[in-house]
Design an enzyme around this catalytic site. Structure first.
Site, PDB file in Angstrom:
ATOM      1  N   SER A  79      54.491 -63.995  11.944  1.00 41.11           N
ATOM      2  CA  SER A  79      54.208 -64.447  10.570  1.00 41.11           C
ATOM      3  C   SER A  79      54.573 -65.918  10.339  1.00 41.11           C
ATOM      4  O   SER A  79      55.611 -66.395  10.800  1.00 41.11           O
ATOM      5  CB  SER A  79      55.017 -63.583   9.595  1.00 41.11           C
ATOM      6  OG  SER A  79      54.913 -64.113   8.298  1.00 41.11           O
ATOM      7  N   LYS A 114      52.828 -51.931   2.024  1.00 44.27           N
ATOM      8  CA  LYS A 114      52.375 -52.390   0.711  1.00 44.27           C
ATOM      9  C   LYS A 114      52.132 -51.264  -0.301  1.00 44.27           C
ATOM     10  O   LYS A 114      52.374 -51.447  -1.492  1.00 44.27           O
ATOM     11  CB  LYS A 114      51.105 -53.234   0.866  1.00 44.27           C
ATOM     12  CG  LYS A 114      51.381 -54.598   1.501  1.00 44.27           C
ATOM     13  CD  LYS A 114      50.094 -55.281   1.897  1.00 44.27           C
ATOM     14  CE  LYS A 114      49.851 -56.510   1.088  1.00 44.27           C
ATOM     15  NZ  LYS A 114      48.739 -57.331   1.604  1.00 44.27           N
ATOM     16  N   ASN A 119      52.790 -56.805  -2.686  1.00 45.96           N
ATOM     17  CA  ASN A 119      53.210 -57.640  -1.548  1.00 45.96           C
ATOM     18  C   ASN A 119      54.426 -58.491  -1.901  1.00 45.96           C
ATOM     19  O   ASN A 119      54.941 -59.207  -1.051  1.00 45.96           O
ATOM     20  CB  ASN A 119      52.059 -58.527  -1.037  1.00 45.96           C
ATOM     21  CG  ASN A 119      51.771 -59.679  -1.968  1.00 45.96           C
ATOM     22  OD1 ASN A 119      52.080 -59.626  -3.164  1.00 45.96           O
ATOM     23  ND2 ASN A 119      51.187 -60.734  -1.447  1.00 45.96           N
ATOM     24  N   ASP A 177      47.917 -61.391  -3.574  1.00 44.51           N
ATOM     25  CA  ASP A 177      46.732 -61.712  -2.757  1.00 44.51           C
ATOM     26  C   ASP A 177      45.550 -62.119  -3.640  1.00 44.51           C
ATOM     27  O   ASP A 177      44.823 -63.057  -3.326  1.00 44.51           O
ATOM     28  CB  ASP A 177      46.321 -60.514  -1.896  1.00 44.51           C
ATOM     29  CG  ASP A 177      47.364 -60.176  -0.843  1.00 44.51           C
ATOM     30  OD1 ASP A 177      47.952 -61.102  -0.268  1.00 44.51           O
ATOM     31  OD2 ASP A 177      47.612 -58.979  -0.609  1.00 44.51           O
ATOM     32  N   GLY A 218      38.642 -52.543   1.142  1.00 46.53           N
ATOM     33  CA  GLY A 218      39.970 -52.214   1.636  1.00 46.53           C
ATOM     34  C   GLY A 218      41.041 -52.961   0.842  1.00 46.53           C
ATOM     35  O   GLY A 218      40.820 -53.336  -0.319  1.00 46.53           O
ATOM     36  N   GLY A 219      42.178 -53.194   1.479  1.00 45.13           N
ATOM     37  CA  GLY A 219      43.316 -53.808   0.793  1.00 45.13           C
ATOM     38  C   GLY A 219      43.008 -55.191   0.244  1.00 45.13           C
ATOM     39  O   GLY A 219      43.245 -55.471  -0.945  1.00 45.13           O
ATOM     40  N   VAL A 256      37.538 -64.017   3.964  1.00 45.15           N
ATOM     41  CA  VAL A 256      39.004 -63.892   3.892  1.00 45.15           C
ATOM     42  C   VAL A 256      39.649 -64.095   5.259  1.00 45.15           C
ATOM     43  O   VAL A 256      40.858 -64.286   5.365  1.00 45.15           O
ATOM     44  CB  VAL A 256      39.460 -62.540   3.298  1.00 45.15           C
ATOM     45  CG1 VAL A 256      38.997 -62.380   1.874  1.00 45.15           C
ATOM     46  CG2 VAL A 256      39.024 -61.369   4.144  1.00 45.15           C
ATOM     47  N   GLY A 284      39.820 -67.986   4.802  1.00 43.84           N
ATOM     48  CA  GLY A 284      40.945 -67.291   4.193  1.00 43.84           C
ATOM     49  C   GLY A 284      42.267 -68.052   4.136  1.00 43.84           C
ATOM     50  O   GLY A 284      43.258 -67.526   3.619  1.00 43.84           O
TER      51      GLY A 284
END
Ligand code: NAD
Length: 287
Positions: A22, A73, A94, A109, A135-136, A234, A257
């Site tokens: 990350s 999440k 998140n 997001d 989706g998410g 994204v 994204g």
């Protein structure tokens, strides 16, 4: 590196697995240092099995809060004392903010996506957009766009096992906003062409085209893309997917994204610190 950690330093955690790749620790620690905020951001590799203990730690250790990523999440939602309006509609969070022992769950997001549109001078408020995926990432975008005043959203998803639950979810978002939201099968190519023709913005919110399958694309017929359409993917790895490349070759304005990634972090940072993230210092970290 200069050591500024003191007895007063507060902690922000990132709870997810896998997590070692990350860029969020780099983003937030740079922003803390830049603004002289006495806090550190650390990644903790943990999944749903240890999530409730980790969330208890936010209170017990008087942390400023936390970020969550996959697979945590949705599982964290019932563990919150309060939820933001968007988090309630999305059904996922998140970002957690600890205010004197009370935990509020947010989803940044969607706000990140909407802020990145401003950066690119793409104006969709009061207008129509078409999005592939439910989706998410897509749900966060749809909810925030609806809350911010996008007039109509046409959603295209493949007809998989989740299609019926997606339909219910979108109906719930429509009931709670003033946005008209329709769901269609991604196979319905003529409906897609009609919706894109009426839209100012066309988004890929699936992982189709992501590394290593960089020659994949969520659509095959790119003739539906016109010069005055804005096209957003994204995905940020690669920086330019086939979907974006084909759109750019047809003269459309394109965005990847990275903006969404940057501004979802900025929105979380602002929730913890009430200070604006120094975006220009942070951009080179994500680019
Ligand atoms: P998800 O698994 O929740 O949803 C995936 C969506 O893609 C679903 O709608 C699914 O039906 C669709 N899909 C999958 N394979 C498909 C195919 N072959 N053809 C057509 N549709 C297909 O995933 P998610 O969390 O929403 O992530 C989607 C993408 O968004 C990923 O590439 C992820 O990296 C990216 N993402 C980017 C950001 C950012 O900040 N830029 C944030 C979150 C996610």
């Amino acid at each position: 590196m200069e050591n500024n950690i003191t007895g007063h330093t507060r902690l922000v955690g990132l709870f997810a697995t896998p997590i070692r790749h990350s860029v969020s620790p780099m983003i937030h620690n740079t922003a803390f240092q830049e603004l002289g905020i006495d806090a550190v951001y650390l990644a903790f590799d943990l999944g749903v099995d240890r999530l409730s203990q980790a969330i208890d730690s936010i209170k017990n250790l008087e942390m400023l809060g936390a970020n969550l990523s996959m697979p945590n999440k949705m599982a964290a939602v019932p563990m919150m004392d309060e939820l933001s309006e968007a988090a309630k509609l999305v059904g996922a969070i998140n970002t957690i903010v600890n205010h004197e022992g009370k935990l509020t769950g947010h989803i940044t997001d969607g706000t990140g996506f909407m802020r990145s549109l401003k950066d690119k001078e793409i104006d969709v408020i009061g207008k129509k957009m078409t999005i592939i995926g439910a989706g998410g990432a897509a749900t966060a975008i749809i909810v925030q766009a609806a809350l911010d005043g996008v007039k109509e959203i046409a959603v295209y998803n493949r007809h998989d096992d989740f299609y019926t639950s997606v339909q219910k979810k979108l109906a719930y978002v429509q009931e709670n906003t003033s946005c008209l939201i329709t769901l269609h099968d991604l196979e319905d190519k003529s409906a897609l062409a009609d919706d894109v023709a009426d839209s100012v913005l066309f988004i890929n919110a699936t992982g189709v085209g992501m590394q290593p399958n960089i020659e994949a694309s969520p659509i095959e017929d790119f003739s539906i893309i016109r010069e005055d359409l804005a096209v957003y993917d994204v995905i940020y790895n690669p920086r330019e997917t086939k979907f974006l490349r084909e759109a750019r070759l047809r003269g459309a304005k394109t965005a990847n994204g990275l903006g969404m990634l940057l501004y979802q972090g900025a929105a979380a940072f602002e929730l913890w610190t009430q200070q604006e993230m120094p975006i220009e210092k942070i951009k080179p970290i994500v680019e």
